[in-house]
Write a protein that holds these residues in place. Structure first.
Motif: not given
Length: 324
Positions: A98, A101-102, A104-106, A108, A110, A131, A133-134
């Motif tokens: 997690n 994932i956080r 990669i999202e944070h 930006g 991915g 995920r 998509d990442l």
């Protein structure tokens, strides 16, 4: 599963022995997370993220990230409680996944080319399985996916600590009884098959990493709790339910490279081939005379396999010439 292809060695950059890549502290969900950046050396490089193993840190990727910098814009993360990151509330595979994932999202950045060694390999399988998509591609080096015969791992000696209340105190006491130089040598001997491949600079950096651990009061607890979480994930993998790492491996859709060392003393050497058999679009590279951290021991060879994977996926993504 197929055999990994190797990019010609002479086409890799000559990077020497770079120092650890510069790092910075980032606040992520209220916890200080340490991230090292290996900037790309060419335009158009794609983002990559490197995840270390149990007891390791972002420094474990210095050489490989440098060799790939002409293709990949790299970041290496210290998991909670390790390296220079603050301790976290939970030390389980899902919790670490997690956080990745956080991040990669944070960031930006991915989807990324995701790399994982040992524990980081298990974390990366969970990320890629949950995920897709990442993740552009997935590279697993001696991934710590489930095996139950702990006689095949030096870590088996740690199992009694897991059932002792506050076993981390015993680990902390053991650390204080060993000189940092002795501990650094023991770590290298456990992880590396041929110590002559580790240069003086990398040995000095390993010693400095051990000194950082000795100064971090949370380290022993983080290590023991993470090992407990890893063993728990191994046991769950053979029970019914959606949380099995082997079921997640089957769900991975990213093109994947699996690298294993035949002299690995920490993860059962049968795990890498089994992982490659389960991941649908996989390539396997088994290395004779190599231990648990191939990216440290034979970084150019690992880089050749990674670039082979990247070249293959680039060719597959290129539109077919339909002109007649």
């Amino acid at each position: 599963m197929k055999r990994a292809s190797l990019w010609p060695d002479h086409l890799l950059p000559e990077v020497g022995v770079p120092p650890p890549w510069p790092g910075r502290e980032v606040r992520l969900d209220g916890v200080a997370t340490y991230v090292r950046d290996t900037p790309a050396t060419t335009a158009g490089a794609e983002p990559a993220l490197y995840v270390h193993g149990l007891g390791g840190s972002s420094q474990n990727w210095t050489d490989l990230a440098g060799l790939l910098a002409d293709r990949l814009d790299g970041q290496a993360i210290d998991l909670p409680g390790f390296g220079r990151s603050e301790p976290g509330p939970r030390y389980t595979i899902p919790a670490f996944a997690n956080l990745v994932i956080r991040w990669i999202e944070h960031s930006g950045r991915g989807p990324v080319h995701l790399f994982g060694n040992s524990l980081g390999g298990a974390v990366s399988v969970q990320v890629a399985g949950l995920r897709p998509d990442l993740v552009r591609t997935l590279t697993l080096i001696s991934p710590a996916l489930p095996f139950l015969d702990f006689r095949r791992s030096l870590q088996g000696r740690m199992l009694p600590v897991l059932v002792i209340p506050r076993g981390e105190r015993l680990v902390a006491r053991h650390l204080t009884q060993l000189a940092p130089e002795v501990m650094a040598e023991q770590v290298l001997e456990a992880c590396v098959a041929d110590l002559s491949r580790i240069c003086a600079q990398r040995r000095a950096e390993a010693l400095e990493e051990i000194r950082v651990r000795y100064e971090a009061k949370h380290y022993a607890a983080a290590y023991v709790r993470t090992f407990r979480g890893l063993v728990s994930s191994f046991l769950r993998a053979y029970l019914p339910g959606a949380g099995s790492l082997w079921r997640l491996a089957r769900a991975v859709r990213a093109p994947t490279l699996v690298v294993g060392g035949r002299q690995d003393r920490l993860v059962d050497v049968r795990v890498a081939p089994q992982t490659a058999r389960l991941i649908p679009d996989s390539r396997l590279l088994m290395l004779d005379g190599v231990g648990h951290v191939a990216q440290l021991e034979v970084p150019r060879l690992v880089a050749r396999a990674v670039v082979g994977l990247l070249a293959e996926t680039e060719d597959a993504a290129r539109p077919s010439d339909l002109a007649g």
